[in-house]
Write a protein that holds these residues in place. Sequence first.
Motif, PDB file in Angstrom:
ATOM      1  N   GLN A 264      12.688   2.645  -8.942  1.00 20.51           N
ATOM      2  CA  GLN A 264      13.532   1.933  -7.973  1.00 20.51           C
ATOM      3  C   GLN A 264      13.562   0.439  -8.299  1.00 20.51           C
ATOM      4  O   GLN A 264      12.513  -0.142  -8.585  1.00 20.51           O
ATOM      5  N   TYR A 293      15.573  15.564  -8.707  1.00 18.84           N
ATOM      6  CA  TYR A 293      15.853  14.236  -9.271  1.00 18.84           C
ATOM      7  C   TYR A 293      14.654  13.341  -8.944  1.00 18.84           C
ATOM      8  O   TYR A 293      14.797  12.282  -8.343  1.00 18.84           O
ATOM      9  N   THR A 298       7.904   9.268  -7.552  1.00 25.33           N
ATOM     10  CA  THR A 298       7.816   8.208  -6.539  1.00 25.33           C
ATOM     11  C   THR A 298       7.805   8.778  -5.111  1.00 25.33           C
ATOM     12  O   THR A 298       7.136   8.238  -4.229  1.00 25.33           O
ATOM     13  N   GLU A 314      13.163  17.107 -12.709  1.00 23.32           N
ATOM     14  CA  GLU A 314      13.684  15.855 -13.272  1.00 23.32           C
ATOM     15  C   GLU A 314      14.167  16.130 -14.695  1.00 23.32           C
ATOM     16  O   GLU A 314      13.510  16.841 -15.449  1.00 23.32           O
ATOM     17  N   GLN A 341      17.429  19.960 -15.855  1.00 23.93           N
ATOM     18  CA  GLN A 341      18.565  19.503 -15.044  1.00 23.93           C
ATOM     19  C   GLN A 341      18.463  20.289 -13.730  1.00 23.93           C
ATOM     20  O   GLN A 341      18.162  21.492 -13.778  1.00 23.93           O
ATOM     21  N   THR A 342      18.724  19.655 -12.618  1.00 27.87           N
ATOM     22  CA  THR A 342      18.657  20.367 -11.335  1.00 27.87           C
ATOM     23  C   THR A 342      19.513  21.636 -11.379  1.00 27.87           C
ATOM     24  O   THR A 342      19.096  22.704 -10.917  1.00 27.87           O
ATOM     25  N   GLU A 343      20.698  21.507 -11.971  1.00 29.49           N
ATOM     26  CA  GLU A 343      21.642  22.636 -12.011  1.00 29.49           C
ATOM     27  C   GLU A 343      21.024  23.832 -12.729  1.00 29.49           C
ATOM     28  O   GLU A 343      21.402  24.970 -12.469  1.00 29.49           O
ATOM     29  N   ASP A 360      17.565  13.105  -4.608  1.00 26.76           N
ATOM     30  CA  ASP A 360      17.865  11.684  -4.854  1.00 26.76           C
ATOM     31  C   ASP A 360      18.706  11.600  -6.133  1.00 26.76           C
ATOM     32  O   ASP A 360      18.248  11.101  -7.157  1.00 26.76           O
TER      33      ASP A 360
HETATM   34  C1  LIG Z   1      18.157   7.764  -8.390  1.00 26.39           C
HETATM   35  S1  LIG Z   1      16.922   8.294  -9.518  1.00 26.39           S
HETATM   36  C2  LIG Z   1      15.701   8.857  -8.368  1.00 26.39           C
HETATM   37  C3  LIG Z   1      14.295   9.006  -8.880  1.00 26.39           C
HETATM   38  C4  LIG Z   1      13.180   9.125  -7.848  1.00 26.39           C
HETATM   39  N1  LIG Z   1      13.525   9.911  -6.708  1.00 26.39           N
HETATM   40  C5  LIG Z   1      12.681   7.763  -7.421  1.00 26.39           C
HETATM   41  O1  LIG Z   1      12.736   7.461  -6.217  1.00 26.39           O
HETATM   42  O2  LIG Z   1      12.212   7.006  -8.250  1.00 26.39           O
HETATM   43  C6  LIG Z   1      17.634   9.745 -10.146  1.00 26.39           C
HETATM   44  C7  LIG Z   1      16.808  10.494 -11.158  1.00 26.39           C
HETATM   45  O3  LIG Z   1      17.520  11.695 -11.473  1.00 26.39           O
HETATM   46  C8  LIG Z   1      17.397  11.971 -12.847  1.00 26.39           C
HETATM   47  N2  LIG Z   1      18.547  12.844 -13.156  1.00 26.39           N
HETATM   48  C9  LIG Z   1      19.821  12.488 -13.436  1.00 26.39           C
HETATM   49  N3  LIG Z   1      20.599  13.581 -13.545  1.00 26.39           N
HETATM   50  C10 LIG Z   1      19.788  14.661 -13.319  1.00 26.39           C
HETATM   51  C11 LIG Z   1      20.011  16.053 -13.259  1.00 26.39           C
HETATM   52  N4  LIG Z   1      21.217  16.570 -13.473  1.00 26.39           N
HETATM   53  N5  LIG Z   1      18.965  16.857 -12.969  1.00 26.39           N
HETATM   54  C12 LIG Z   1      17.732  16.339 -12.753  1.00 26.39           C
HETATM   55  N6  LIG Z   1      17.459  15.018 -12.790  1.00 26.39           N
HETATM   56  C13 LIG Z   1      18.477  14.179 -13.063  1.00 26.39           C
HETATM   57  C14 LIG Z   1      17.347  10.619 -13.517  1.00 26.39           C
HETATM   58  O4  LIG Z   1      16.675  10.703 -14.763  1.00 26.39           O
HETATM   59  C15 LIG Z   1      16.564   9.787 -12.488  1.00 26.39           C
HETATM   60  O5  LIG Z   1      15.188   9.802 -12.762  1.00 26.39           O
END
Ligand SMILES: C[S@@+](CC[C@H](N)C(=O)[O-])C[C@H]1O[C@@H](n2cnc3c(N)ncnc32)[C@H](O)[C@@H]1O
Length: 432
Positions: A264, A293, A298, A314, A341-343, A360
Motif C-alpha cells: 500500500q 489479491y 497485508t 495472489e 490468478q484469482t480466476e 482487493d
Molecule cells: C491492490 S493490490 C492489494 C494487495 C493486498 N491486499 C494489500 O493490501 O497489500 C492487488 C494485488 O493483486 C495482485 N493481482 C493482480 N491481478 C491478480 C489476479 N488476477 N489474481 C490474483 N492476484 C492478482 C497484484 O499482484 C497485487 O498484489
Amino acid sequence: MKQKGKQFKIKIEKLVYGGKGLGRLNGRAVFVPQVAPGDVVIVEETSRKSGYSEAEVVRYLERSKYRTTPRCPYFGRCGGCDWQHIDYESQVRFKRDILEENLQKIGKIKRPNIEEVIPSSSPWYYRNRAQLKVRNGKVGFFAKGSHNVVDIDRCYLLKEDIHDIMPKLKELLKELPSEPSDFHIYSSSKGEVLLKIVYSGRFKRINLTLERVREILNLNVVGFGIYKTGGDGYPERIKFFGRDFTYEVIDKFKFRVSADSFFQVNRFQVGNLINRVSRAAMEQQYMLAGDLYCGVGTLTIPVGRYVHRAFGVEASFSAVSDALYNKDINGLRNITFYCRQTEEALSIVKDYNPDLVIVDPPRSGLNQRVVRELSQIPRLRKIVYVSCNPSTLARDIALFHQFGIDMEKVKLIDMFPQTYHIEAIAYLRKVK
Ligand SMILES: C[S@@+](CC[C@H](N)C(=O)[O-])C[C@H]1O[C@@H](n2cnc3c(N)ncnc32)[C@H](O)[C@@H]1O
C-alpha cells in the motif's frame, strides 16, 4: 495552427471520477480539468463527443470557495496531482460524493450507508513509492494526457527522504551509459530505499556499485536493480545489487516487502486499512477466511489472528514468497498462500468453503465469473471488498446483489490525497 474551439460560460456543479469538473451548456455535459464546484468560467471546447464536450478554462469569472493555493510549483503542468487547488477537507468530501453517486447510479443502491470517512493524517509526504519517468535528461512525471515528461525537482506527495530525489537521480543519469525510461523508487517506513532502473529498449552494460548509488542519492539505498520492460508492460528483472527487499512495520505486524511486490502506498493509512478490515473479522466469529489479491499478506495475516484458518491467493510470485515469509515472522501457522490468478483459483476457494472472503483487486475490479462463483460458496456470510475504483466497485456490487449478496455499509479511506483516486472498503452480506 490549432483551430479555436467554441467559447462559452459555465458554472461548475461538481467533480466527477477522473478529477474533472462538470458544468452544463443547455443541458449538455461539459467536462473541465482543474476547476472546483462553484467556479464560474469561460471555457473553450477542446473536443465534442456524442452527449458531452471536453473544454478548458480560458478565464475565471468567479472562484469557488473550496479553492486553495496549490503548494507545488508544477501543479497544473505535472500529471501526478489533480486537486491541489482544492482544500484537503473538501477533496475528501467530494470523494465521498463521487463514491455515493457511483453506488447510487451504477450500484443501484438508493441510499448507500457511507459509515465512515477516514482522511489521511497528512495530505502531504504520504507516498512511500514513485515511478518517475526519464526523457532526454529530464526526470519527473508525465504531463496530463501526454507522454511528455515534466522536469521536476521535488514532489510533495512523496515521503520526506525521497521528496526531492529528482536532482540526485539526474546526477545518477550521468553515470549510466544509456538513458533508462523509468526510475522506480521505494522508501520503507524505516527509510530503507530500493531503486529500480528500468529500460524499455536496448541498453549498455552498467558498471555501478551499490556504494556509488548510495553516495549519489545520499540515501540508505539497500539495493538497486536493472529492469527491462517486458511485453506485458511490467518490468522484468535483469540483475539486482544488494538486498532486494525491505521491511514495513505496521502496528504489531512486520511485513517483508520485496522490490517486485505490491505494498500500500500511503504510509499513514495502511494501519487504518488493516484495522478496518480485521475489525470485520473480529466483530463476528468466522471460521475460515479467504483473501483474494492478497499481496504480501497485508490483510491476510492480521485477519488470520481472528479466524481458525485463512488462505490467500495472489498472482505475483514475489508477493507470495513474501507472504509465506511474513506469516512465519508474525507467528501465524493457520495460513496458507497460493500463487495463482484469482480466476484460476476458484476451485481452491470453493474447496475451502470460507465464511469470510476479502477481495482487493486492481482497478479493473472482479470479473463476472469471480463474482458468480464467490456468491455460490455455501458457507459464505460476508465479503469485505477493498477497492481503488468506485465505478468497478459499484458495478460488482450490483452484480453481487443479483446473486443474493447486499452491501451493508462502506467506508472511504483516503489513500491518495491531492488526486481524484478513491479507495473504499465495502462490507457485503449474504441475504439469501
Ligand atoms: C491492490 S493490490 C492489494 C494487495 C493486498 N491486499 C494489500 O493490501 O497489500 C492487488 C494485488 O493483486 C495482485 N493481482 C493482480 N491481478 C491478480 C489476479 N488476477 N489474481 C490474483 N492476484 C492478482 C497484484 O499482484 C497485487 O498484489
